[in-house]
Design an enzyme around this catalytic site. Structure first.
Site, PDB file in Angstrom:
ATOM      1  N   ARG A 115      -1.912  -5.842  -8.679  1.00 29.64           N
ATOM      2  CA  ARG A 115      -1.013  -6.796  -8.066  1.00 29.64           C
ATOM      3  C   ARG A 115      -1.035  -7.929  -9.499  1.00 29.64           C
ATOM      4  O   ARG A 115      -0.076  -8.605 -10.036  1.00 29.64           O
ATOM      5  CB  ARG A 115      -0.982  -7.573  -6.949  1.00 29.64           C
ATOM      6  N   LYS A 147     -16.069  -7.137   4.313  1.00 32.59           N
ATOM      7  CA  LYS A 147     -15.164  -8.119   5.088  1.00 32.59           C
ATOM      8  C   LYS A 147     -15.639  -8.424   6.202  1.00 32.59           C
ATOM      9  O   LYS A 147     -15.697  -7.471   7.258  1.00 32.59           O
ATOM     10  CB  LYS A 147     -13.797  -7.693   4.565  1.00 32.59           C
ATOM     11  N   HIS A 197       0.811  -1.514   0.104  1.00 31.70           N
ATOM     12  CA  HIS A 197      -0.073  -0.086   0.168  1.00 31.70           C
ATOM     13  C   HIS A 197       0.913   1.251  -0.116  1.00 31.70           C
ATOM     14  O   HIS A 197       0.737   2.248  -0.942  1.00 31.70           O
ATOM     15  CB  HIS A 197      -0.856   0.267   1.269  1.00 31.70           C
ATOM     16  N   SER A 246      -2.757  -7.344   2.719  1.00 29.89           N
ATOM     17  CA  SER A 246      -3.181  -7.340   4.141  1.00 29.89           C
ATOM     18  C   SER A 246      -3.497  -8.792   4.934  1.00 29.89           C
ATOM     19  O   SER A 246      -3.206  -9.185   6.233  1.00 29.89           O
ATOM     20  CB  SER A 246      -4.374  -6.421   4.755  1.00 29.89           C
TER      21      SER A 246
HETATM   22  P1  ADP Z   1      -9.822  -3.495  -0.406  1.00 25.71           P
HETATM   23  O1  ADP Z   1      -9.420  -4.927  -0.319  1.00 25.71           O
HETATM   24  O2  ADP Z   1     -10.720  -3.048   0.741  1.00 25.71           O
HETATM   25  O3  ADP Z   1      -9.669  -2.994  -1.737  1.00 25.71           O
HETATM   26  P2  ADP Z   1      -6.906  -3.263   0.398  1.00 25.71           P
HETATM   27  O4  ADP Z   1      -6.454  -2.561   1.576  1.00 25.71           O
HETATM   28  O5  ADP Z   1      -6.670  -4.595   0.263  1.00 25.71           O
HETATM   29  O6  ADP Z   1      -8.509  -3.025   0.214  1.00 25.71           O
HETATM   30  O7  ADP Z   1      -6.194  -2.646  -0.856  1.00 25.71           O
HETATM   31  C1  ADP Z   1      -6.425  -1.207  -1.321  1.00 25.71           C
HETATM   32  C2  ADP Z   1      -5.996  -1.114  -2.417  1.00 25.71           C
HETATM   33  O8  ADP Z   1      -4.351  -1.224  -2.323  1.00 25.71           O
HETATM   34  C3  ADP Z   1      -6.267  -1.740  -3.787  1.00 25.71           C
HETATM   35  O9  ADP Z   1      -6.302  -0.599  -4.798  1.00 25.71           O
HETATM   36  C4  ADP Z   1      -5.334  -2.675  -3.783  1.00 25.71           C
HETATM   37  O10 ADP Z   1      -5.306  -3.426  -5.149  1.00 25.71           O
HETATM   38  C5  ADP Z   1      -4.027  -2.141  -3.277  1.00 25.71           C
HETATM   39  N1  ADP Z   1      -2.924  -2.885  -2.817  1.00 25.71           N
HETATM   40  C6  ADP Z   1      -3.107  -4.018  -2.043  1.00 25.71           C
HETATM   41  N2  ADP Z   1      -1.817  -4.429  -1.746  1.00 25.71           N
HETATM   42  C7  ADP Z   1      -0.990  -3.884  -2.666  1.00 25.71           C
HETATM   43  C8  ADP Z   1       0.308  -4.251  -2.919  1.00 25.71           C
HETATM   44  N3  ADP Z   1       0.835  -5.304  -2.457  1.00 25.71           N
HETATM   45  N4  ADP Z   1       0.772  -3.668  -4.197  1.00 25.71           N
HETATM   46  C9  ADP Z   1       0.121  -2.718  -4.622  1.00 25.71           C
HETATM   47  N5  ADP Z   1      -1.097  -2.392  -4.493  1.00 25.71           N
HETATM   48  C10 ADP Z   1      -1.771  -3.257  -3.430  1.00 25.71           C
END
Ligand code: ADP
Length: 163
Positions: free
Chosen positions: A91, A41, A17, A129
């Site tokens: 990703r 979730k 993130h 996450s």
């Molecule tokens: P949600 O699952 O509620 O969408 P996340 O916290 O999992 O929220 O992710 C938020 C954003 O961050 C999304 O656009 C996701 O694709 C991006 N994201 C999550 N992990 C990564 C990562 N390792 N690299 C790049 N972008 C990521």
């Protein structure tokens, strides 16, 4: 002023993130990291206040990054940031399928809202996450996965949940 919104549930914020937030902050005048509380979730590991506090700590070094939270539909909530665009990290193809669908839904609610995508840094394509929560649950090393300054807090939280 051009504003980017980086939304997510951040349960917890990871270096993946943060990589997207940092790159968006280099392109846009201002980045709003929006912690969404309305996620479908179930059973998050962290409370809303803990997620917000972790995000605030992680982005405190970036002067043009601010933190907000959203308890309603994101596409409604971001109308207050006029002309802002959503930034999402991609990703894998599965992320694209989901985000493409989200963009279409968002445009029904807020037709002016555009979404732009940044490809994940290859160091973090595996990182989510849920991977962090799983590793924390079993006491695995979190270095290189989450911001250093959050490791003790996340480990302690996982330890308390194990007991
Ligand atoms: P949600 O699952 O509620 O969408 P996340 O916290 O999992 O929220 O992710 C938020 C954003 O961050 C999304 O656009 C996701 O694709 C991006 N994201 C999550 N992990 C990564 C990562 N390792 N690299 C790049 N972008 C990521």
């Amino acid at each position: 002023m051009k504003t980017a919104i980086c939304p997510g549930s951040f349960d917890p914020i990871t270096l993946g993130h943060l990589n997207i937030i940092r790159r968006a902050a280099a392109i846009f005048d201002r980045v709003v990291v929006c912690v969404t509380f309305n996620s479908a979730k179930t059973s998050p590991m962290f409370s809303n206040e803990e997620k917000l506090e972790m995000v605030r700590t992680a982005v405190s070094r970036y002067p043009n990054v601010i933190v907000d939270h959203c308890e309603t539909l994101l596409a409604e909530h971001v109308k207050k940031y006029e002309g802002a665009v959503l930034i999402k990290g991609l990703r894998a193809a599965s992320d694209f399928d989901y985000e493409f669908q989200m963009d279409l839904v968002n445009k029904r609610i807020n037709p002016q809202l555009e979404t732009m995508f940044l490809t994940a840094d290859q160091k973090y394509t595996f990182l989510s996450s849920s991977i962090v929560r799983e590793m924390a649950r079993y006491g695995a090393d979190l270095h290189g996965l989450v911001p250093e300054e959050l490791i003790d807090f996340i480990e302690e939280k996982a330890r308390m949940r194990r007991e």
